[in-house]
Design a protein around this motif. Structure first.
Motif, mmCIF file in Angstrom:
data_model
loop_
_atom_site.group_PDB
_atom_site.id
_atom_site.type_symbol
_atom_site.label_atom_id
_atom_site.label_comp_id
_atom_site.label_asym_id
_atom_site.label_seq_id
_atom_site.Cartn_x
_atom_site.Cartn_y
_atom_site.Cartn_z
ATOM 1 N N ASP A 53 39.791 36.671 41.107
ATOM 2 C CA ASP A 53 38.590 37.418 40.608
ATOM 3 C C ASP A 53 37.435 36.939 40.677
ATOM 4 O O ASP A 53 36.393 37.619 40.434
ATOM 5 C CB ASP A 53 39.198 37.638 38.967
ATOM 6 C CG ASP A 53 40.258 38.317 38.575
ATOM 7 O OD1 ASP A 53 40.514 39.120 39.745
ATOM 8 O OD2 ASP A 53 40.931 38.116 37.723
ATOM 9 N N LYS A 54 37.183 35.432 40.775
ATOM 10 C CA LYS A 54 36.119 34.956 40.940
ATOM 11 C C LYS A 54 35.445 34.548 42.396
ATOM 12 O O LYS A 54 34.409 33.969 42.566
ATOM 13 C CB LYS A 54 36.490 33.548 40.354
ATOM 14 C CG LYS A 54 36.382 33.504 38.757
ATOM 15 C CD LYS A 54 36.692 32.303 38.242
ATOM 16 C CE LYS A 54 36.904 32.320 36.693
ATOM 17 N NZ LYS A 54 37.402 31.326 36.056
ATOM 18 N N GLY A 70 34.727 36.883 44.567
ATOM 19 C CA GLY A 70 33.433 37.796 45.108
ATOM 20 C C GLY A 70 32.167 36.883 44.440
ATOM 21 O O GLY A 70 31.230 36.971 45.079
ATOM 22 N N GLN A 101 42.394 42.239 48.064
ATOM 23 C CA GLN A 101 41.610 41.526 47.043
ATOM 24 C C GLN A 101 40.537 40.667 47.564
ATOM 25 O O GLN A 101 39.239 40.536 47.093
ATOM 26 C CB GLN A 101 42.397 40.384 46.082
ATOM 27 C CG GLN A 101 43.129 41.307 44.844
ATOM 28 C CD GLN A 101 44.060 40.212 44.068
ATOM 29 O OE1 GLN A 101 44.493 39.338 44.747
ATOM 30 N NE2 GLN A 101 44.301 40.535 43.000
ATOM 31 N N ALA A 151 36.330 41.496 47.373
ATOM 32 C CA ALA A 151 35.394 40.317 47.098
ATOM 33 C C ALA A 151 34.525 40.117 48.075
ATOM 34 O O ALA A 151 33.142 39.937 47.734
ATOM 35 C CB ALA A 151 36.256 38.805 46.799
#
Length: 144
Positions: A82-83, A85, A115, A119
């Protein structure tokens, strides 16, 4: 009877030749360690491809590793998907010439690869090269 004793001179060590050898060794160690890029201790088996080519880029890109158990690493550091990008955006903002490539294990789940692609797209990275190994000339596999 009296013996004549000669005075002994203290031994002389020629230090100039030792310094020359030390300088040569120092130059050797500097030359061999400066150009070595560290490889993280991540076990990745890249898939093979019939169209794999090598690049001759002057600068090596940062590498995003995707392991078989869906773990994602940017160079040596583990990164949350999730981090990733935001991290890529900050690196691209700091250096406009920032390049990145992906090295995914052939057993990595496709969801983890997507994913990473998302990103990179979120960070406005349009070119994300991937690593593969060339197949042998005979095709390298038998079967269907």
């Amino acid at each position: 009877m009296q013996f004549v004793r000669k005075q002994r001179r203290p031994p002389v060590i020629n230090i100039i030749s030792l310094i020359d050898i030390l300088v040569v060794l120092l130059i050797f160690y500097i030359a061999t360690t400066v150009f070595k890029k560290s490889e993280p201790k991540i076990k990745i088996v890249v898939p093979s491809s019939t169209h794999a080519t090598t690049t001759t880029s002057a600068t090596l890109p940062s590498i995003i590793y995707v392991t078989e158990d869906s773990k994602i690493f940017l160079d040596d550091a583990p990164v949350d998907a999730d981090k990733l990008g935001d991290l890529l955006k900050s690196k691209l903002a700091a250096n406009p010439d920032f390049k990145v490539a992906m090295k995914a294990d052939k057993g990595a789940p496709f969801g983890a690869i997507v994913q990473v692609l998302d990103a990179a797209h979120a960070a406005n990275i349009t070119d994300l090269p991937t690593f593969s190994t060339p197949k042998p000339a005979d095709g390298g596999a038998s079967g269907p």
